[in-house]
Motif scaffolding. Structure first.
Motif, PDB file in Angstrom:
ATOM      1  N   ALA A   9       0.832  -1.223   0.000  1.00 17.71           N
ATOM      2  CA  ALA A   9       0.000   0.000   0.000  1.00 17.71           C
ATOM      3  C   ALA A   9       0.860   1.264   0.000  1.00 17.71           C
ATOM      4  O   ALA A   9       0.327   2.377  -0.059  1.00 17.71           O
ATOM      5  CB  ALA A   9      -0.921   0.005   1.210  1.00 17.71           C
ATOM      6  N   ARG A  11       3.974   3.949  -1.398  1.00 18.68           N
ATOM      7  CA  ARG A  11       4.208   4.623  -2.696  1.00 18.68           C
ATOM      8  C   ARG A  11       4.838   3.658  -3.701  1.00 18.68           C
ATOM      9  O   ARG A  11       4.371   3.520  -4.833  1.00 18.68           O
ATOM     10  CB  ARG A  11       5.113   5.858  -2.492  1.00 18.68           C
ATOM     11  N   MET A  12       5.890   2.957  -3.290  1.00 22.67           N
ATOM     12  CA  MET A  12       6.544   2.024  -4.217  1.00 22.67           C
ATOM     13  C   MET A  12       5.702   0.775  -4.456  1.00 22.67           C
ATOM     14  O   MET A  12       5.630   0.271  -5.572  1.00 22.67           O
ATOM     15  CB  MET A  12       7.934   1.642  -3.700  1.00 22.67           C
ATOM     16  N   GLY A  13       5.070   0.270  -3.396  1.00 23.24           N
ATOM     17  CA  GLY A  13       4.226  -0.918  -3.535  1.00 23.24           C
ATOM     18  C   GLY A  13       3.160  -0.688  -4.599  1.00 23.24           C
ATOM     19  O   GLY A  13       2.922  -1.547  -5.455  1.00 23.24           O
ATOM     20  N   PHE A  32       1.272  -7.492   0.685  1.00 23.90           N
ATOM     21  CA  PHE A  32       1.252  -7.471   2.149  1.00 23.90           C
ATOM     22  C   PHE A  32       1.543  -6.094   2.745  1.00 23.90           C
ATOM     23  O   PHE A  32       2.333  -5.312   2.203  1.00 23.90           O
ATOM     24  CB  PHE A  32       2.287  -8.473   2.701  1.00 23.90           C
ATOM     25  N   GLU A  33       0.879  -5.854   3.854  1.00 23.30           N
ATOM     26  CA  GLU A  33       1.109  -4.659   4.673  1.00 23.30           C
ATOM     27  C   GLU A  33       1.258  -5.124   6.123  1.00 23.30           C
ATOM     28  O   GLU A  33       0.919  -6.273   6.450  1.00 23.30           O
ATOM     29  CB  GLU A  33      -0.080  -3.702   4.556  1.00 23.30           C
ATOM     30  N   TYR A  34       1.735  -4.245   6.996  1.00 25.34           N
ATOM     31  CA  TYR A  34       1.915  -4.665   8.386  1.00 25.34           C
ATOM     32  C   TYR A  34       0.550  -4.970   9.017  1.00 25.34           C
ATOM     33  O   TYR A  34      -0.477  -4.421   8.604  1.00 25.34           O
ATOM     34  CB  TYR A  34       2.666  -3.597   9.187  1.00 25.34           C
ATOM     35  N   SER A  68      10.390  -1.170   5.431  1.00 30.52           N
ATOM     36  CA  SER A  68      11.332  -0.466   6.307  1.00 30.52           C
ATOM     37  C   SER A  68      12.452  -1.454   6.627  1.00 30.52           C
ATOM     38  O   SER A  68      12.260  -2.663   6.442  1.00 30.52           O
ATOM     39  CB  SER A  68      10.618  -0.050   7.601  1.00 30.52           C
ATOM     40  N   SER A  71      11.400  -4.504   8.925  1.00 30.17           N
ATOM     41  CA  SER A  71      10.465  -5.479   8.340  1.00 30.17           C
ATOM     42  C   SER A  71      11.089  -6.154   7.123  1.00 30.17           C
ATOM     43  O   SER A  71      10.836  -7.341   6.887  1.00 30.17           O
ATOM     44  CB  SER A  71       9.118  -4.844   8.019  1.00 30.17           C
ATOM     45  N   GLY A  89      14.395  -3.305  -2.155  1.00 37.40           N
ATOM     46  CA  GLY A  89      14.536  -1.903  -2.557  1.00 37.40           C
ATOM     47  C   GLY A  89      14.581  -0.982  -1.362  1.00 37.40           C
ATOM     48  O   GLY A  89      14.958   0.185  -1.475  1.00 37.40           O
ATOM     49  N   THR A  90      14.203  -1.522  -0.221  1.00 36.63           N
ATOM     50  CA  THR A  90      14.186  -0.739   1.025  1.00 36.63           C
ATOM     51  C   THR A  90      15.569  -0.166   1.307  1.00 36.63           C
ATOM     52  O   THR A  90      16.583  -0.824   1.033  1.00 36.63           O
ATOM     53  CB  THR A  90      13.745  -1.680   2.173  1.00 36.63           C
ATOM     54  N   THR A  91      15.609   1.044   1.861  1.00 38.58           N
ATOM     55  CA  THR A  91      16.890   1.688   2.211  1.00 38.58           C
ATOM     56  C   THR A  91      16.934   1.983   3.718  1.00 38.58           C
ATOM     57  O   THR A  91      15.934   1.815   4.408  1.00 38.58           O
ATOM     58  CB  THR A  91      17.069   3.008   1.437  1.00 38.58           C
ATOM     59  N   SER A 113      19.390  -3.070  -3.969  1.00 38.30           N
ATOM     60  CA  SER A 113      19.913  -1.823  -4.516  1.00 38.30           C
ATOM     61  C   SER A 113      19.101  -0.650  -3.974  1.00 38.30           C
ATOM     62  O   SER A 113      17.876  -0.727  -3.936  1.00 38.30           O
ATOM     63  CB  SER A 113      19.845  -1.838  -6.041  1.00 38.30           C
ATOM     64  N   MET A 116      16.668   1.411  -8.194  1.00 35.91           N
ATOM     65  CA  MET A 116      16.433   0.402  -9.238  1.00 35.91           C
ATOM     66  C   MET A 116      16.415   1.018 -10.632  1.00 35.91           C
ATOM     67  O   MET A 116      16.108   0.327 -11.608  1.00 35.91           O
ATOM     68  CB  MET A 116      15.073  -0.285  -8.990  1.00 35.91           C
ATOM     69  N   LYS A 149       9.655  11.102   3.094  1.00 36.87           N
ATOM     70  CA  LYS A 149      10.767  10.142   3.183  1.00 36.87           C
ATOM     71  C   LYS A 149      11.291  10.081   4.617  1.00 36.87           C
ATOM     72  O   LYS A 149      11.490  11.113   5.259  1.00 36.87           O
ATOM     73  CB  LYS A 149      11.893  10.530   2.208  1.00 36.87           C
ATOM     74  N   PHE A 229      11.630   3.091 -10.868  1.00 33.10           N
ATOM     75  CA  PHE A 229      12.113   2.176  -9.811  1.00 33.10           C
ATOM     76  C   PHE A 229      11.308   0.872  -9.842  1.00 33.10           C
ATOM     77  O   PHE A 229      11.852  -0.213  -9.664  1.00 33.10           O
ATOM     78  CB  PHE A 229      11.944   2.805  -8.425  1.00 33.10           C
TER      79      PHE A 229
HETATM   80  N1  LIG Z   1      15.475   1.014  -4.369  1.00 32.38           N
HETATM   81  C1  LIG Z   1      14.723   1.936  -4.973  1.00 32.38           C
HETATM   82  O1  LIG Z   1      14.762   2.127  -6.210  1.00 32.38           O
HETATM   83  C2  LIG Z   1      13.778   2.733  -4.138  1.00 32.38           C
HETATM   84  C3  LIG Z   1      13.761   2.566  -2.789  1.00 32.38           C
HETATM   85  N2  LIG Z   1      12.836   3.186  -2.021  1.00 32.38           N
HETATM   86  C4  LIG Z   1      12.809   2.818  -0.612  1.00 32.38           C
HETATM   87  O2  LIG Z   1      11.697   1.938  -0.408  1.00 32.38           O
HETATM   88  C5  LIG Z   1      11.195   2.095   0.909  1.00 32.38           C
HETATM   89  C6  LIG Z   1       9.699   2.379   0.845  1.00 32.38           C
HETATM   90  O3  LIG Z   1       9.485   3.627   0.198  1.00 32.38           O
HETATM   91  P1  LIG Z   1       8.015   4.177  -0.058  1.00 32.38           P
HETATM   92  O4  LIG Z   1       7.219   3.186  -0.826  1.00 32.38           O
HETATM   93  O5  LIG Z   1       8.164   5.552  -0.569  1.00 32.38           O
HETATM   94  O6  LIG Z   1       7.493   4.244   1.462  1.00 32.38           O
HETATM   95  P2  LIG Z   1       6.018   4.091   2.000  1.00 32.38           P
HETATM   96  O7  LIG Z   1       6.066   4.486   3.443  1.00 32.38           O
HETATM   97  O8  LIG Z   1       5.054   4.758   1.089  1.00 32.38           O
HETATM   98  O9  LIG Z   1       5.767   2.513   1.867  1.00 32.38           O
HETATM   99  C7  LIG Z   1       6.234   1.548   2.743  1.00 32.38           C
HETATM  100  C8  LIG Z   1       5.053   0.677   3.056  1.00 32.38           C
HETATM  101  O10 LIG Z   1       5.447  -0.443   3.823  1.00 32.38           O
HETATM  102  C9  LIG Z   1       4.518  -0.560   4.899  1.00 32.38           C
HETATM  103  N3  LIG Z   1       5.071  -1.343   5.977  1.00 32.38           N
HETATM  104  C10 LIG Z   1       5.707  -0.922   7.086  1.00 32.38           C
HETATM  105  N4  LIG Z   1       6.032  -1.971   7.856  1.00 32.38           N
HETATM  106  C11 LIG Z   1       5.599  -3.069   7.199  1.00 32.38           C
HETATM  107  C12 LIG Z   1       5.634  -4.459   7.491  1.00 32.38           C
HETATM  108  N5  LIG Z   1       6.150  -4.913   8.637  1.00 32.38           N
HETATM  109  N6  LIG Z   1       5.104  -5.317   6.592  1.00 32.38           N
HETATM  110  C13 LIG Z   1       4.537  -4.883   5.458  1.00 32.38           C
HETATM  111  N7  LIG Z   1       4.438  -3.562   5.141  1.00 32.38           N
HETATM  112  C14 LIG Z   1       4.978  -2.685   6.008  1.00 32.38           C
HETATM  113  C15 LIG Z   1       4.214   0.881   5.254  1.00 32.38           C
HETATM  114  O11 LIG Z   1       3.084   1.030   6.066  1.00 32.38           O
HETATM  115  P3  LIG Z   1       2.947   2.419   6.941  1.00 32.38           P
HETATM  116  O12 LIG Z   1       3.086   3.556   6.000  1.00 32.38           O
HETATM  117  O13 LIG Z   1       1.570   2.341   7.490  1.00 32.38           O
HETATM  118  O14 LIG Z   1       4.040   2.347   7.945  1.00 32.38           O
HETATM  119  C16 LIG Z   1       4.013   1.460   3.872  1.00 32.38           C
HETATM  120  O15 LIG Z   1       2.728   1.209   3.362  1.00 32.38           O
HETATM  121  C17 LIG Z   1      12.029   3.198   1.545  1.00 32.38           C
HETATM  122  O16 LIG Z   1      13.075   2.601   2.279  1.00 32.38           O
HETATM  123  C18 LIG Z   1      12.592   3.954   0.343  1.00 32.38           C
HETATM  124  O17 LIG Z   1      13.767   4.631   0.621  1.00 32.38           O
HETATM  125  C19 LIG Z   1      11.924   4.042  -2.561  1.00 32.38           C
HETATM  126  C20 LIG Z   1      11.929   4.293  -3.901  1.00 32.38           C
HETATM  127  C21 LIG Z   1      12.861   3.666  -4.807  1.00 32.38           C
END
Ligand SMILES: NC(=O)C1=CN([C@@H]2O[C@H](COP(=O)(O)OP(=O)(O)OC[C@H]3O[C@@H](n4cnc5c(N)ncnc54)[C@H](OP(=O)(O)O)[C@@H]3O)[C@@H](O)[C@H]2O)C=CC1
Ligand SMILES: O=C(O)C1=N[C@H](C(=O)O)C[C@H](O)C1
Length: 257
Positions: A9, A11-13, A32-34, A68, A71, A89-91, A113, A116, A149, A229
């Motif tokens: 759910a 931004r990237m998902g 999946f979401e938390y 994150s 997770s 893709g998480t950072t 990475s 992406m 961010k 990405f």
């Molecule tokens: N490698 C790449 O090319 C890129 C990397 N990124 C990285 O990707 C990550 C996510 O970015 P972005 O999509 O913008 O962030 P978002 O906060 O929009 O998305 C992260 C999602 O993961 C959810 N989440 C948190 N904990 C869990 C869990 N335990 N299980 C499942 N879902 C969970 C969050 O829920 P909630 O918001 O409710 O906490 C949220 O919906 C960041 O680390 C960012 O830096 C981003 C863009 C490009």
């Protein structure tokens, strides 16, 4: 190709879901979401709680994680149990977490990475090349991202700094300077400054400056859309099929090495 998206759910998902839906060779078997997220039960496919991940893992060809650091590591451990390849893709990982990921990648193939996109992965190469050619120029990095961010500097800026430091024969741990404030004195010759801007809905800009006497080079990448990405993440998931265990990056996927 059956994929699982963790952080579905976010931004990237959401961007990955739409890239996957447009690709007839990709089927999303789990989103999946938390546990407790207000997104559970919404969307197509329905967003499920992360506590159900292990029910779906056995049917998947790859798991893509954009959540994150904590997770992502948990999801990676679950994927290892079922020998499912993972795209991270998480950072924002700390060194201890990076070491854990490297250890797990001895058992399953993992692409990790901070960026992406094709452009940034080319930028990594350019920065390496320029840093090696003009090691005595001042190197500064500025990254701009949206105001939602959570981590700073961006994973991409951290990697650019690491590449630049290596290019001039230094370790980023010794030369990295993250933000400046106050009477800090003149710049040390070797330091690499990394500055973070958070504003509005900027998708992600990175500039590396090489400044010397009477001139400077600015190498800039600007992402116009998260689709770049997302497309990279899906490409990495496909690339992982049949790969040996190991820790790979997008330069492997894009054959830029
Ligand atoms: N490698 C790449 O090319 C890129 C990397 N990124 C990285 O990707 C990550 C996510 O970015 P972005 O999509 O913008 O962030 P978002 O906060 O929009 O998305 C992260 C999602 O993961 C959810 N989440 C948190 N904990 C869990 C869990 N335990 N299980 C499942 N879902 C969970 C969050 O829920 P909630 O918001 O409710 O906490 C949220 O919906 C960041 O680390 C960012 O830096 C981003 C863009 C490009
Ligand atoms: O959080 C983001 O949005 C982005 N994160 C990545 C990073 O930290 O480098 C990549 C991209 O710039 C967008």
């Amino acid at each position: 190709m059956k994929i699982i998206i963790c952080g579905a759910a976010g931004r990237m998902g959401q961007a990955i879901l739409s890239v996957a839906k447009a690709d007839e060779n990709v089927q999303v078997v789990g989103a999946f979401e938390y546990d407790g997220s207000s997104a559970i039960g919404s969307g197509t496919p329905r967003v499920a709680p992360i506590s159900d991940l292990e029910k779906v893992l056995p049917q998947a060809d790859a798991l893509i994680d954009f959540t994150s650091p904590d997770s992502a590591l948990k999801n990676l451990k679950a994927a290892k149990k079922y020998k499912i390849p993972v795209v991270i893709g998480t950072t924002g990982f700390i060194d201890e977490q990076k070491n854990e990921i490297a250890e797990i990648a001895k058992s399953i193939p993992v692409v990790m990475s901070p960026n992406m996109s094709i452009g940034v992965n080319l930028l990594f190469k350019l920065v390496d090349e320029v840093a090696k050619k003009i090691p005595d120029y001042d190197i500064e990095i500025v990254e701009l991202h949206h105001n939602k961010k959570k981590d700073a500097p961006s994973g991409t800026a951290a990697k650019l700094a690491e590449v630049a430091a290596k290019g001039i024969g230094k370790k980023i741990e010794s030369v990295g300077v993250y933000g400046r404030h106050g009477i800090i004195g003149t710049r040390n010759q070797d330091e690499i400054g990394v500055m973070s801007v958070r504003a509005g809905d900027i998708v992600g800009d990175h500039t590396v400056y090489f400044a010397g006497p009477g001139e400077r080079i600015e190498l800039t990448h600007r992402a116009h859309s998260r689709d770049t990405f997302a497309a990279g993440a899906v490409r990495a998931a496909k690339w992982l099929k049949g790969k040996q265990p190991g820790l790979y990056d997008m330069q492997d996927v894009l054959e830029l090495k």
